[in-house]
Design a protein around this motif. Sequence first.
Motif, PDB file in Angstrom:
ATOM      1  N   THR A 624       0.846  -1.088  -0.083  1.00  0.00           N
ATOM      2  CA  THR A 624      -0.092   0.001   0.054  1.00  0.00           C
ATOM      3  C   THR A 624       0.861   1.345   0.058  1.00  0.00           C
ATOM      4  OG1 THR A 624      -1.886  -1.186   1.301  1.00  0.00           O
ATOM      5  CG2 THR A 624      -1.718   1.281   1.306  1.00  0.00           C
ATOM      6  N   SER A 625       1.717   1.290   0.903  1.00  0.00           N
ATOM      7  CA  SER A 625       2.758   2.443   0.811  1.00  0.00           C
ATOM      8  C   SER A 625       3.511   2.509  -0.078  1.00  0.00           C
ATOM      9  CB  SER A 625       3.904   2.101   2.042  1.00  0.00           C
ATOM     10  OG  SER A 625       4.662   3.228   2.045  1.00  0.00           O
ATOM     11  N   GLN A 626       4.178   1.412  -0.980  1.00  0.00           N
ATOM     12  CA  GLN A 626       4.937   1.558  -2.225  1.00  0.00           C
ATOM     13  C   GLN A 626       4.110   1.949  -3.257  1.00  0.00           C
ATOM     14  OE1 GLN A 626       6.690  -2.020  -3.290  1.00  0.00           O
ATOM     15  NE2 GLN A 626       7.381  -1.402  -5.331  1.00  0.00           N
ATOM     16  N   LEU A 627       2.750   1.432  -3.443  1.00  0.00           N
ATOM     17  CA  LEU A 627       2.012   1.780  -4.592  1.00  0.00           C
ATOM     18  C   LEU A 627       1.215   3.190  -4.686  1.00  0.00           C
ATOM     19  CD1 LEU A 627       0.551  -1.733  -5.511  1.00  0.00           C
ATOM     20  CD2 LEU A 627       2.392  -0.640  -6.536  1.00  0.00           C
ATOM     21  N   ARG A 628       1.628   3.705  -3.624  1.00  0.00           N
ATOM     22  CA  ARG A 628       0.825   5.133  -3.331  1.00  0.00           C
ATOM     23  C   ARG A 628       1.914   6.033  -3.987  1.00  0.00           C
ATOM     24  NH1 ARG A 628      -2.196   4.736   1.966  1.00  0.00           N
ATOM     25  NH2 ARG A 628      -4.110   4.301   1.109  1.00  0.00           N
ATOM     26  N   THR A 629       3.041   5.688  -4.194  1.00  0.00           N
ATOM     27  CA  THR A 629       4.294   6.617  -4.545  1.00  0.00           C
ATOM     28  C   THR A 629       5.273   6.151  -5.851  1.00  0.00           C
ATOM     29  OG1 THR A 629       5.802   5.725  -2.877  1.00  0.00           O
ATOM     30  CG2 THR A 629       4.474   7.663  -2.281  1.00  0.00           C
ATOM     31  N   SER A 630       5.454   4.812  -5.683  1.00  0.00           N
ATOM     32  CA  SER A 630       6.248   4.208  -6.498  1.00  0.00           C
ATOM     33  C   SER A 630       5.968   2.755  -6.964  1.00  0.00           C
ATOM     34  CB  SER A 630       7.856   4.173  -5.968  1.00  0.00           C
ATOM     35  OG  SER A 630       8.660   3.786  -7.055  1.00  0.00           O
ATOM     36  N   PRO A 631       5.083   2.939  -8.062  1.00  0.00           N
ATOM     37  CA  PRO A 631       4.289   3.761  -8.937  1.00  0.00           C
ATOM     38  C   PRO A 631       3.307   4.513  -8.155  1.00  0.00           C
ATOM     39  CG  PRO A 631       3.789   1.931  -9.792  1.00  0.00           C
ATOM     40  CD  PRO A 631       4.640   1.410  -8.930  1.00  0.00           C
ATOM     41  N   ALA A 632       2.666   5.432  -8.705  1.00  0.00           N
ATOM     42  CA  ALA A 632       1.576   6.206  -7.984  1.00  0.00           C
ATOM     43  C   ALA A 632       0.438   5.402  -8.529  1.00  0.00           C
ATOM     44  CB  ALA A 632       1.510   7.512  -8.294  1.00  0.00           C
ATOM     45  N   LEU A 633       0.064   4.342  -8.158  1.00  0.00           N
ATOM     46  CA  LEU A 633      -1.068   3.517  -8.474  1.00  0.00           C
ATOM     47  C   LEU A 633      -2.495   3.713  -7.678  1.00  0.00           C
ATOM     48  CD1 LEU A 633      -1.578   1.542 -10.932  1.00  0.00           C
ATOM     49  CD2 LEU A 633      -1.132  -0.381  -9.224  1.00  0.00           C
ATOM     50  N   LEU A 634      -2.462   3.912  -6.548  1.00  0.00           N
ATOM     51  CA  LEU A 634      -3.357   3.521  -5.618  1.00  0.00           C
ATOM     52  C   LEU A 634      -3.985   4.907  -5.341  1.00  0.00           C
ATOM     53  CD1 LEU A 634      -2.480   1.011  -2.886  1.00  0.00           C
ATOM     54  CD2 LEU A 634      -3.677   0.576  -5.111  1.00  0.00           C
ATOM     55  N   GLN A 635      -5.651   5.121  -5.184  1.00  0.00           N
ATOM     56  CA  GLN A 635      -5.906   6.558  -4.737  1.00  0.00           C
ATOM     57  C   GLN A 635      -5.729   6.770  -3.210  1.00  0.00           C
ATOM     58  OE1 GLN A 635     -10.061   5.662  -5.991  1.00  0.00           O
ATOM     59  NE2 GLN A 635      -9.572   7.148  -7.200  1.00  0.00           N
ATOM     60  N   GLU A 636      -5.722   7.894  -2.854  1.00  0.00           N
ATOM     61  CA  GLU A 636      -5.450   8.278  -1.291  1.00  0.00           C
ATOM     62  C   GLU A 636      -6.238   7.239  -0.224  1.00  0.00           C
ATOM     63  OE1 GLU A 636      -6.064  12.501  -0.621  1.00  0.00           O
ATOM     64  OE2 GLU A 636      -4.656  13.094  -1.994  1.00  0.00           O
ATOM     65  N   ASP A 637      -7.454   7.025  -0.447  1.00  0.00           N
ATOM     66  CA  ASP A 637      -8.353   6.349   0.323  1.00  0.00           C
ATOM     67  C   ASP A 637      -8.421   4.997   0.071  1.00  0.00           C
ATOM     68  OD1 ASP A 637      -9.917   6.763  -2.144  1.00  0.00           O
ATOM     69  OD2 ASP A 637     -11.743   6.918  -0.913  1.00  0.00           O
ATOM     70  N   GLU A 638      -7.516   4.351  -0.842  1.00  0.00           N
ATOM     71  CA  GLU A 638      -7.656   2.828  -1.190  1.00  0.00           C
ATOM     72  C   GLU A 638      -6.321   2.278  -0.469  1.00  0.00           C
ATOM     73  OE1 GLU A 638      -7.528   0.648  -5.429  1.00  0.00           O
ATOM     74  OE2 GLU A 638      -6.921   2.588  -5.379  1.00  0.00           O
ATOM     75  N   SER A 639      -6.436   1.194   0.000  1.00  0.00           N
ATOM     76  CA  SER A 639      -5.451   0.412   0.592  1.00  0.00           C
ATOM     77  C   SER A 639      -5.470  -1.232   0.058  1.00  0.00           C
ATOM     78  CB  SER A 639      -5.618   0.283   1.976  1.00  0.00           C
ATOM     79  OG  SER A 639      -6.822  -0.256   2.502  1.00  0.00           O
ATOM     80  N   ILE A 640      -4.313  -1.772   0.132  1.00  0.00           N
ATOM     81  CA  ILE A 640      -4.245  -3.169  -0.428  1.00  0.00           C
ATOM     82  C   ILE A 640      -4.869  -4.055   0.889  1.00  0.00           C
ATOM     83  CG2 ILE A 640      -2.708  -4.974  -1.066  1.00  0.00           C
ATOM     84  CD1 ILE A 640      -3.014  -2.988  -3.141  1.00  0.00           C
ATOM     85  N   ASP A 641      -5.960  -4.938   0.558  1.00  0.00           N
ATOM     86  CA  ASP A 641      -6.540  -5.842   1.590  1.00  0.00           C
ATOM     87  C   ASP A 641      -5.566  -7.167   1.821  1.00  0.00           C
ATOM     88  OD1 ASP A 641      -7.981  -4.202   2.789  1.00  0.00           O
ATOM     89  OD2 ASP A 641      -9.795  -4.946   1.769  1.00  0.00           O
ATOM     90  N   ALA A 642      -5.339  -7.645   0.548  1.00  0.00           N
ATOM     91  CA  ALA A 642      -4.602  -8.981   0.323  1.00  0.00           C
ATOM     92  C   ALA A 642      -3.676  -8.773  -0.723  1.00  0.00           C
ATOM     93  CB  ALA A 642      -5.582 -10.108   0.138  1.00  0.00           C
ATOM     94  N   ALA A 643      -2.377  -9.505  -1.043  1.00  0.00           N
ATOM     95  CA  ALA A 643      -1.465  -9.323  -1.884  1.00  0.00           C
ATOM     96  C   ALA A 643      -0.758 -10.676  -2.086  1.00  0.00           C
ATOM     97  CB  ALA A 643      -0.480  -8.260  -1.597  1.00  0.00           C
ATOM     98  N   PHE A 644      -0.651 -11.318  -3.324  1.00  0.00           N
ATOM     99  CA  PHE A 644      -0.030 -12.376  -3.489  1.00  0.00           C
ATOM    100  C   PHE A 644       1.131 -12.300  -4.670  1.00  0.00           C
ATOM    101  CE2 PHE A 644      -3.935 -13.227  -1.545  1.00  0.00           C
ATOM    102  CZ  PHE A 644      -3.755 -14.069  -0.627  1.00  0.00           C
ATOM    103  N   LYS A 645       2.122 -12.953  -4.456  1.00  0.00           N
ATOM    104  CA  LYS A 645       3.269 -12.748  -5.507  1.00  0.00           C
ATOM    105  C   LYS A 645       3.556 -14.232  -6.165  1.00  0.00           C
ATOM    106  CE  LYS A 645       7.895 -11.235  -6.756  1.00  0.00           C
ATOM    107  NZ  LYS A 645       9.186 -10.629  -6.081  1.00  0.00           N
ATOM    108  N   SER A 646       3.451 -14.117  -7.415  1.00  0.00           N
ATOM    109  CA  SER A 646       3.241 -15.553  -8.171  1.00  0.00           C
ATOM    110  C   SER A 646       4.705 -15.212  -9.259  1.00  0.00           C
ATOM    111  CB  SER A 646       2.492 -15.997  -8.997  1.00  0.00           C
ATOM    112  OG  SER A 646       2.496 -17.120  -9.772  1.00  0.00           O
ATOM    113  N   GLY A 647       5.782 -15.853  -9.065  1.00  0.00           N
ATOM    114  CA  GLY A 647       7.123 -15.464  -9.751  1.00  0.00           C
ATOM    115  C   GLY A 647       7.304 -13.876  -9.686  1.00  0.00           C
ATOM    116  N   ARG A 648       7.329 -13.128 -10.978  1.00  0.00           N
ATOM    117  CA  ARG A 648       7.541 -11.788 -11.022  1.00  0.00           C
ATOM    118  C   ARG A 648       6.182 -11.061 -10.756  1.00  0.00           C
ATOM    119  NH1 ARG A 648      10.777 -10.992 -16.488  1.00  0.00           N
ATOM    120  NH2 ARG A 648       8.772 -11.857 -17.314  1.00  0.00           N
ATOM    121  N   ASP A 649       4.899 -11.573 -10.865  1.00  0.00           N
ATOM    122  CA  ASP A 649       3.769 -11.270 -11.072  1.00  0.00           C
ATOM    123  C   ASP A 649       3.020 -10.758  -9.530  1.00  0.00           C
ATOM    124  OD1 ASP A 649       4.317 -11.146 -13.666  1.00  0.00           O
ATOM    125  OD2 ASP A 649       3.040 -13.037 -14.079  1.00  0.00           O
ATOM    126  N   LEU A 650       2.068  -9.885  -9.281  1.00  0.00           N
ATOM    127  CA  LEU A 650       1.532  -9.796  -8.374  1.00  0.00           C
ATOM    128  C   LEU A 650      -0.176  -9.804  -8.599  1.00  0.00           C
ATOM    129  CD1 LEU A 650       3.380  -6.500  -6.795  1.00  0.00           C
ATOM    130  CD2 LEU A 650       3.097  -8.930  -5.713  1.00  0.00           C
TER     131      LEU A 650
END
Length: 815
Positions: A624-650
């Motif tokens: 959540t912290s990373q995707l608010r700045t680098s890159p700026a993907l998320l909105q200010e009131d948006e957060s990641i609830d669950a994240a999974f990495k598969s190889g190089r992909d998310l």
Amino acid sequence: MGVIDFIGDNAAQIDATEYEEKLRENDPQVLQPDEHIVFAFKGRGGSGRDKYMLTTKRIIFRDKKGITGKQIAYKSVPYQSIRAFSFETCGTFDTDSEMKVYARGIGTLSLDFNKEVDVLAIQRFMSTVVIQGKGAGEEYTADGTAGYGNSGDGGTGIFDLLGSNYSQIDKQEVESRLKPSVLLPHEKVELAFKCGRDSFLLTSLRVLKIDVQGMTGKKIEYLTILWPAIKGYSVETAGNILDRDAELTLFFSLPATPSSAEGFPRNKRTRMKIDFRNGQADIYAVQKFISDKLLGPDTMAPSQNGGAMAGYQDHGSGSLLAWLGDDNRMVDPRQAEMQFKFLLQTCESVDLATVTAFALRSAGSFMDKDSELCLWLDFDDVFYPRRANEDDPPPPPIPRKSYLEIDFQKDKVDIFVVHRYLSERLMRVDGHQMKPFTSPVSSDLLVPSSPDSGQNLLDWIGNNAKAIDAQEVDAKFHEAGILQNEEHVAFAFKTGRDSIYLTNKRVFVIDVQGITGKRKEYMSIPLDSIRVWSVESAGNFDRDMEFRVWFKAYWNNKVKQDLRKGKADIFAIQSFIAHFIIGDANGSSALKNAQAYNPAPSGAMTKVLGYLSDAHLKDPAELTSQLRTSPALLQEDESIDAAFKSGRDLFLISSKRIIIIDKKGITGKSVEYKSYPLMYNKAFKIETEGHMLSGSEVKVYTDEDDIKQELAKGQKDNIWLIHEILSDKMLDNPQKEFDEEEVTLNQSSYAPTEQYSPVVAAQPYQPQPTTFQVQLPAGISAGQQIQVRHPKTNQNLIVTVPNGVAAGGIFNVSA
């Protein structure tokens, strides 16, 4: 349990309360705390491993997999995603009954029951939980005690039976027979028709088709189609001699498994045709009732302006080529309205609720002398023709009613007037508010365009060899009358002769066609039609970046634009679209009992499973912290609830959308960021772990495509984490789609910032009162209220007709 039920996998009903207690004990994460099972069934006559539940919130299919049954799939279908359902009773020889559900995203689901199950009780329950709010269609008011037409004698002759021609019957009698076994207590039958043993009903809540089957007629199918599923309709009057029946055709998209079989539609549930016996059905009453249920009641005052080409005397096409090419020409709309008044509502010109995008094409050179209107419609009517010869390759599919092209006579139609009219009708997004389709259109928009307006605009664009400045484009587009008054260009890009623009209301594409470039297509995709979007960064060898949108349609519904590296900020584009699609979505976390992130041990097996594309949980707070700045993907009131990495992909589930981050190529420098708004996710399935290397899995069903992600072995708790998130977002706190938003005429909430490379933002001001004249419509008298459109602010005003004004008279309004 009988042998037939076991072999045919006919489900037997079991005690819902006892099974709920058992399920909460063995799999406590499946049901929500306030969710309860109403009906429960067990496969193979009660001896199978699979279970089926109808709860207070959804339908759940519990499917045990493999020899041991350790891996279990739970498929959840929220009731609000269902667009139609049918129930079939037992027959004399065919002793099983059946339920079919047509749900958005997931398609058609069916379940067979044994003869002891009361399917009509399930049908009544489904009617109660599915037909709610918008699912019941628009409100309407029947005219007096007769309602929508009188009853016929209900008789059908031998030719009517052979031709399946329906006759109108007494609706009160039908209603009394079907209550309470089939219809809901507050449901009213407005029109009823019968052909032999079958019936076709139009009620206040649904379209109901009753099909009596078999020699004995004991087996009966009750098909319910919700009013929002119907996207179009046509009526045809009876002809002479042999053509003695009138016809009604309903166009809809009941979700089903797509097929590419030759000679069949892609979706077999795409239209329904009903033939009516001549003189035994009021076809205009049918048309009026369907119009009221789909468009809303006829309550608005007639239009106050004459429309485009008002007062024009039509003298024909004047062109043999136009006549041969069936090219349309503009005529006086008021004359057309009077001619077709028996079909139109007072406030209706054409049903535009189904149009999701549109384009205008100018005339070309040489023999291509006609201009065209292109409409993308919101139902799947695609058809696969049969090949002419067995050795020929399969012919390409045809869109039929999914996509329409209407030819215009070049010198008889002002395509920019048509463009402005459709923009006003379809560009309903006003910030995050909605404008009604019935909002009056200002007469200023229907004034004929300058003959050189389109050419001057294209000349200016063609002279720009570099990236187009959005502020200059905005000024030029407003000068040419292309954009609405409150619409502004935020991004502008040019590739060769073509160009694409993002405004605060649409994606606008100008496609220059042909050798000479004289033929041009102006395509508009309203932002509220976008269902999925992605941006892709440049790679080492592929130096271009890409921007893609998928919009709500069933024919060529993808727009792709390559962007030169260093000439565009793809994350600014991504944020701009996200602002208008999910900006108002609830950004709070769906996890009520979130556990602290506990990273999985990184051993040899973890690396192997990662290579096999099985995903591992990542820290959502860190991402959540990373995707608010680098890159700026998320909105200010948006957060990641669950994240999974598969190889190089998310694979990410945020509080507003599902995001797939896909690294491409050998180096992985090119990265695609694809967003699926949660508001358009309609059903989901989770699978628990199995034996050996079989990990858990999640599948999310959307209107566009399905999202599937496998999880690595040893993450059985994480699959329930996903289940909790999706259950909250689809069952408890579903974000309303744009079509479900309350209609309002509030001023735009769009406020450009530096993030969107804006043009100059409009400043608020207090307008001075304006006095304008209004002509009193026919049928309105002094003292009554009418709705008029302010000529400058375009706001709707409710005014009272002053005393002394006669029909057709003029009076002044100051506002």
